[in-house]
Design a protein around this motif. Sequence first.
Motif, PDB file in Angstrom:
ATOM      1  N   GLU A   1       0.915  -1.222   0.015  1.00 23.18           N
ATOM      2  CA  GLU A   1      -0.068  -0.134   0.078  1.00 23.18           C
ATOM      3  C   GLU A   1       1.053   1.292   0.023  1.00 23.18           C
ATOM      4  O   GLU A   1       2.011   1.261   0.259  1.00 23.18           O
ATOM      5  N   VAL A   2       0.255   2.472  -0.513  1.00 24.68           N
ATOM      6  CA  VAL A   2       0.781   3.740  -0.473  1.00 24.68           C
ATOM      7  C   VAL A   2       0.007   4.887   0.447  1.00 24.68           C
ATOM      8  O   VAL A   2      -1.313   4.787   0.315  1.00 24.68           O
ATOM      9  N   LEU A   3       0.844   5.686   1.137  1.00 22.78           N
ATOM     10  CA  LEU A   3       0.171   6.730   2.113  1.00 22.78           C
ATOM     11  C   LEU A   3       0.295   8.010   1.355  1.00 22.78           C
ATOM     12  O   LEU A   3       1.522   8.191   1.064  1.00 22.78           O
ATOM     13  N   VAL A   4      -0.647   8.651   0.976  1.00 20.88           N
ATOM     14  CA  VAL A   4      -0.642   9.907   0.153  1.00 20.88           C
ATOM     15  C   VAL A   4      -1.070  10.959   1.324  1.00 20.88           C
ATOM     16  O   VAL A   4      -2.206  10.724   1.746  1.00 20.88           O
ATOM     17  N   ARG A   5      -0.271  12.022   1.384  1.00 20.11           N
ATOM     18  CA  ARG A   5      -0.876  13.192   1.817  1.00 20.11           C
ATOM     19  C   ARG A   5      -1.587  14.103   0.865  1.00 20.11           C
ATOM     20  O   ARG A   5      -0.913  14.604  -0.205  1.00 20.11           O
ATOM     21  N   ASN A   6      -2.771  14.301   0.868  1.00 22.14           N
ATOM     22  CA  ASN A   6      -3.483  14.970   0.052  1.00 22.14           C
ATOM     23  C   ASN A   6      -3.370  16.387  -0.041  1.00 22.14           C
ATOM     24  O   ASN A   6      -3.522  17.120   1.160  1.00 22.14           O
ATOM     25  N   HIS A   7      -2.913  17.224  -1.095  1.00 25.56           N
ATOM     26  CA  HIS A   7      -2.974  18.475  -1.020  1.00 25.56           C
ATOM     27  C   HIS A   7      -3.983  19.498  -1.621  1.00 25.56           C
ATOM     28  O   HIS A   7      -4.081  20.422  -0.928  1.00 25.56           O
ATOM     29  N   TYR A   8      -4.564  18.829  -2.284  1.00 32.37           N
ATOM     30  CA  TYR A   8      -5.856  19.552  -3.017  1.00 32.37           C
ATOM     31  C   TYR A   8      -6.926  18.287  -3.280  1.00 32.37           C
ATOM     32  O   TYR A   8      -6.649  17.421  -3.551  1.00 32.37           O
ATOM     33  N   LEU A   9      -8.134  18.776  -2.930  1.00 28.96           N
ATOM     34  CA  LEU A   9      -9.309  18.134  -3.007  1.00 28.96           C
ATOM     35  C   LEU A   9     -10.141  18.719  -4.241  1.00 28.96           C
ATOM     36  O   LEU A   9     -10.346  19.876  -4.013  1.00 28.96           O
ATOM     37  N   SER A  10     -10.560  17.806  -5.113  1.00 32.42           N
ATOM     38  CA  SER A  10     -11.578  18.433  -6.139  1.00 32.42           C
ATOM     39  C   SER A  10     -13.001  18.299  -5.844  1.00 32.42           C
ATOM     40  O   SER A  10     -13.367  17.311  -5.160  1.00 32.42           O
ATOM     41  N   LEU A  11     -13.627  19.352  -6.026  1.00 32.49           N
ATOM     42  CA  LEU A  11     -15.172  19.314  -5.692  1.00 32.49           C
ATOM     43  C   LEU A  11     -15.830  19.539  -7.001  1.00 32.49           C
ATOM     44  O   LEU A  11     -15.561  20.417  -8.025  1.00 32.49           O
ATOM     45  N   ASP A  12     -16.909  18.372  -7.409  1.00 32.73           N
ATOM     46  CA  ASP A  12     -17.368  18.323  -8.458  1.00 32.73           C
ATOM     47  C   ASP A  12     -18.899  18.046  -8.347  1.00 32.73           C
ATOM     48  O   ASP A  12     -19.439  17.509  -7.496  1.00 32.73           O
ATOM     49  N   PRO A  13     -19.579  18.565  -9.630  1.00 32.46           N
ATOM     50  CA  PRO A  13     -21.169  18.445  -9.355  1.00 32.46           C
ATOM     51  C   PRO A  13     -21.661  16.976  -9.272  1.00 32.46           C
ATOM     52  O   PRO A  13     -22.605  16.582  -8.619  1.00 32.46           O
ATOM     53  N   TYR A  14     -20.966  15.942  -9.778  1.00 31.54           N
ATOM     54  CA  TYR A  14     -21.180  14.556  -9.816  1.00 31.54           C
ATOM     55  C   TYR A  14     -21.601  14.015  -8.275  1.00 31.54           C
ATOM     56  O   TYR A  14     -22.162  13.151  -8.021  1.00 31.54           O
ATOM     57  N   MET A  15     -20.522  14.823  -7.656  1.00 31.18           N
ATOM     58  CA  MET A  15     -20.938  14.463  -5.825  1.00 31.18           C
ATOM     59  C   MET A  15     -22.333  14.552  -5.413  1.00 31.18           C
ATOM     60  O   MET A  15     -22.741  13.862  -4.595  1.00 31.18           O
ATOM     61  N   ARG A  16     -23.058  15.327  -5.886  1.00 34.89           N
ATOM     62  CA  ARG A  16     -24.674  15.692  -5.355  1.00 34.89           C
ATOM     63  C   ARG A  16     -25.114  14.321  -5.990  1.00 34.89           C
ATOM     64  O   ARG A  16     -26.030  13.847  -4.948  1.00 34.89           O
ATOM     65  N   GLY A  17     -24.975  13.919  -7.189  1.00 33.33           N
ATOM     66  CA  GLY A  17     -25.947  12.665  -7.396  1.00 33.33           C
ATOM     67  C   GLY A  17     -25.277  11.342  -6.388  1.00 33.33           C
ATOM     68  O   GLY A  17     -26.205  10.699  -6.129  1.00 33.33           O
ATOM     69  N   ARG A  18     -24.019  11.518  -6.077  1.00 32.55           N
ATOM     70  CA  ARG A  18     -23.785  10.132  -5.196  1.00 32.55           C
ATOM     71  C   ARG A  18     -24.440  10.441  -3.745  1.00 32.55           C
ATOM     72  O   ARG A  18     -24.399   9.260  -3.019  1.00 32.55           O
ATOM     73  N   MET A  19     -24.840  11.415  -3.368  1.00 28.72           N
ATOM     74  CA  MET A  19     -25.336  11.651  -2.014  1.00 28.72           C
ATOM     75  C   MET A  19     -26.855  11.095  -2.014  1.00 28.72           C
ATOM     76  O   MET A  19     -27.138  10.843  -1.010  1.00 28.72           O
ATOM     77  N   SER A  20     -27.261  10.819  -3.202  1.00 28.28           N
ATOM     78  CA  SER A  20     -28.893  10.154  -3.292  1.00 28.28           C
ATOM     79  C   SER A  20     -28.785   8.764  -3.488  1.00 28.28           C
ATOM     80  O   SER A  20     -27.696   8.214  -3.776  1.00 28.28           O
ATOM     81  N   THR A  21     -29.658   7.978  -3.199  1.00 30.71           N
ATOM     82  CA  THR A  21     -29.899   6.841  -3.650  1.00 30.71           C
ATOM     83  C   THR A  21     -30.576   6.541  -4.960  1.00 30.71           C
ATOM     84  O   THR A  21     -30.784   5.523  -5.313  1.00 30.71           O
ATOM     85  N   ALA A  22     -30.977   7.734  -5.567  1.00 31.17           N
ATOM     86  CA  ALA A  22     -31.623   7.579  -7.175  1.00 31.17           C
ATOM     87  C   ALA A  22     -30.657   6.805  -7.855  1.00 31.17           C
ATOM     88  O   ALA A  22     -29.575   6.717  -7.623  1.00 31.17           O
ATOM     89  N   LYS A  23     -31.192   5.860  -8.658  1.00 35.89           N
ATOM     90  CA  LYS A  23     -30.772   5.157  -9.718  1.00 35.89           C
ATOM     91  C   LYS A  23     -29.685   6.045 -10.498  1.00 35.89           C
ATOM     92  O   LYS A  23     -30.141   7.401 -10.821  1.00 35.89           O
ATOM     93  N   SER A  24     -28.659   5.673 -10.420  1.00 36.02           N
ATOM     94  CA  SER A  24     -27.479   6.475 -11.388  1.00 36.02           C
ATOM     95  C   SER A  24     -26.491   5.409 -11.872  1.00 36.02           C
ATOM     96  O   SER A  24     -26.650   4.195 -11.855  1.00 36.02           O
ATOM     97  N   TYR A  25     -25.621   5.995 -12.622  1.00 38.51           N
ATOM     98  CA  TYR A  25     -24.293   5.412 -13.165  1.00 38.51           C
ATOM     99  C   TYR A  25     -23.490   4.710 -12.267  1.00 38.51           C
ATOM    100  O   TYR A  25     -22.652   3.776 -12.559  1.00 38.51           O
ATOM    101  N   ALA A  26     -23.707   5.196 -11.078  1.00 41.85           N
ATOM    102  CA  ALA A  26     -22.573   4.725  -9.934  1.00 41.85           C
ATOM    103  C   ALA A  26     -23.388   4.532  -8.685  1.00 41.85           C
ATOM    104  O   ALA A  26     -24.417   5.101  -8.494  1.00 41.85           O
ATOM    105  N   PRO A  27     -22.935   3.669  -7.794  1.00 49.74           N
ATOM    106  CA  PRO A  27     -23.643   3.416  -6.597  1.00 49.74           C
ATOM    107  C   PRO A  27     -23.531   4.620  -5.684  1.00 49.74           C
ATOM    108  O   PRO A  27     -22.539   5.487  -6.072  1.00 49.74           O
TER     109      PRO A  27
END
Lengths: 339, 339
Positions: free
Chosen positions: A37-63
């Motif tokens: 395994e590899v341990l990474v210190r994250n410098h930047y996090l990306s925020l993207d609209p698709y995350m809104r979809g993942r917050m719901s349980t509605a049918k989507s292309y991703a769980p």
Amino acid sequence: MSATHRRIVLASRPAAEPSVDNFRLETVPVPTAGPGEVLVRNHYLSLDPYMRGRMSTAKSYAPPQPLDEVMIGGTVGEVVASNHPGFKPGDAVAGFGGWQEYSVVGAAGLPMLQKVDTRQVPLSAYLGPVGMPGITAWFGLSKIIEPKPGETVVVSAAAGAVGSVVGQLARSRGCRAVGIAGGRDKCDYVVKELGFDACIDYKAAADAAALDALLADAVPNGIDGYFENVGGITLDVVLNRMNAFGRIAVCGMIAGYNGEPVPIRNPTVILRSRLKMQGFIVFENPAIVPWAISELSAQVASGRLKYRETIAQGLENAPEAFLGLLKGRNLGKQLVRLV
Amino acid sequence: MSATHRRIVLASRPAAEPSVDNFRLETVPVPTAGPGEVLVRNHYLSLDPYMRGRMSTAKSYAPPQPLDEVMIGGTVGEVVASNHPGFKPGDAVAGFGGWQEYSVVGAAGLPMLQKVDTRQVPLSAYLGPVGMPGITAWFGLSKIIEPKPGETVVVSAAAGAVGSVVGQLARSRGCRAVGIAGGRDKCDYVVKELGFDACIDYKAAADAAALDALLADAVPNGIDGYFENVGGITLDVVLNRMNAFGRIAVCGMIAGYNGEPVPIRNPTVILRSRLKMQGFIVFENPAIVPWAISELSAQVASGRLKYRETIAQGLENAPEAFLGLLKGRNLGKQLVRLV
């Protein structure tokens, strides 16, 4: 290690519009890298609209994003410990570390952990014009719209991380590039800094007819390609000005993410103008990634492809920044700096 | 010649639903063939939904039908006089003679006047399975849906001239073919006579949820290709059962022809399921016609491709038959016999 780090988990699912209460900030021990395994210190996090979809349980292309687990998200950072021969401390990497300050990447995540070259391209650009947003723009434009020189390409959310690249790439392919964005400041940025031929401020239009009048001025020869990031009334208005055999790449429909479907009011135009409308998810087309990165990184390195970042400082501000993104408050790529 | 013949002109444009009063029957002298022209006696007139669009001045892919001129329409017939070396009296021909008993074909129409072989395929079939409807079915299925063996293809207006061919061709390509049609009789015809795997009677569904329940039973593996002839609620319901990477050929949206646009209620499914939706007009793809005719005529000649015709007798009955077509009263291809 006995040090701690911070992470944000999904605490609850939004009924309609999400709020900061849907997230929970936790302080936990920094994980350690096990065998392979590899341990990474994250410098930047990306925020993207698709995350809104993942917050719901509605049918989507991703769980859906599981409750009480770290929010998924793209990150760039630095390897701090490695038990894997492909990585060593100090390597700059891009991956999917999630909303947290450190992440351990094991067998499941290693295929998506990429070493990146920061000699000519800044680290954070691998979350923007040379990352998922840029590759998304490249794919939709090159593989679905397939613009020919002299054609007119329109893109919504033109000041955003994806839209800004779509228009600049369209220009570089000899097209007229027209943006649609919310507010005079964003439109000025799109035209004066990014070099689009025109940009329409949809907030200056009281209704669909007013938006159509603005669009008519900006596309005297009609529209051949449309890169769709928003949906809703904008799509209706654009559809009616598409030329015969126009192509529409459907990348996002942010207007529908809060649960209320937004209809296409007159789909007969798809037949009338023999349009092709195609949805796509960039992750599903890995074969094009090297081609896209090659063109995008060369253009960023040369300064020809311009971009901006809106950066929130500190993981604790990620939820608020994410809600701002959904409301269009950012200019360019929305990031969270974690270091 | 001093004999007369009959023709029907467009007398007025419909405000909403058309009526027989929009047409006018006239008796005029039979025209004569001038230099280079051909005189055809039309045996059958084809009635098609696209004619509804031409009656209006709304923007379309084709100019509107002029008032007081002979209604356009496909015909098959026999050459009775010819001043052109390519045609001689007795030749069986297909063309666009319009709603009239005789027509003179000159320079403008000659490229569309085709000699046809009636030794194994009946003359009227060149207005149906081996004519424009069949070629339309062939194009949308072969070039937009591009079905693979084992996939499920759904077609609306399945008992109609286009839909009936779509499903039979899909079956011959190894697909599960499911029709949607209005009424038990049409569905029985589609399954028992045409050999579709299943057919849904949309008139038996009280609302969209009921239609969805019927569809769910008929497509246990979801839908990979959809041939759209109607639009409206049917499209909404089908969209929600499309598999990832599904393809939708948009051939008609009859539900919207009377002026009221019918929205697509949840277009986000285009993104969610990465669908391709494409409108097309078969006339614009002349290169495929020989390929289509070759397969379709062989299948009609062998009896493998089945079809039915609803035939009105006499030109004077064309308007009433056309209105019936728009209401779905016909089974198979709607023709008017003129001899």
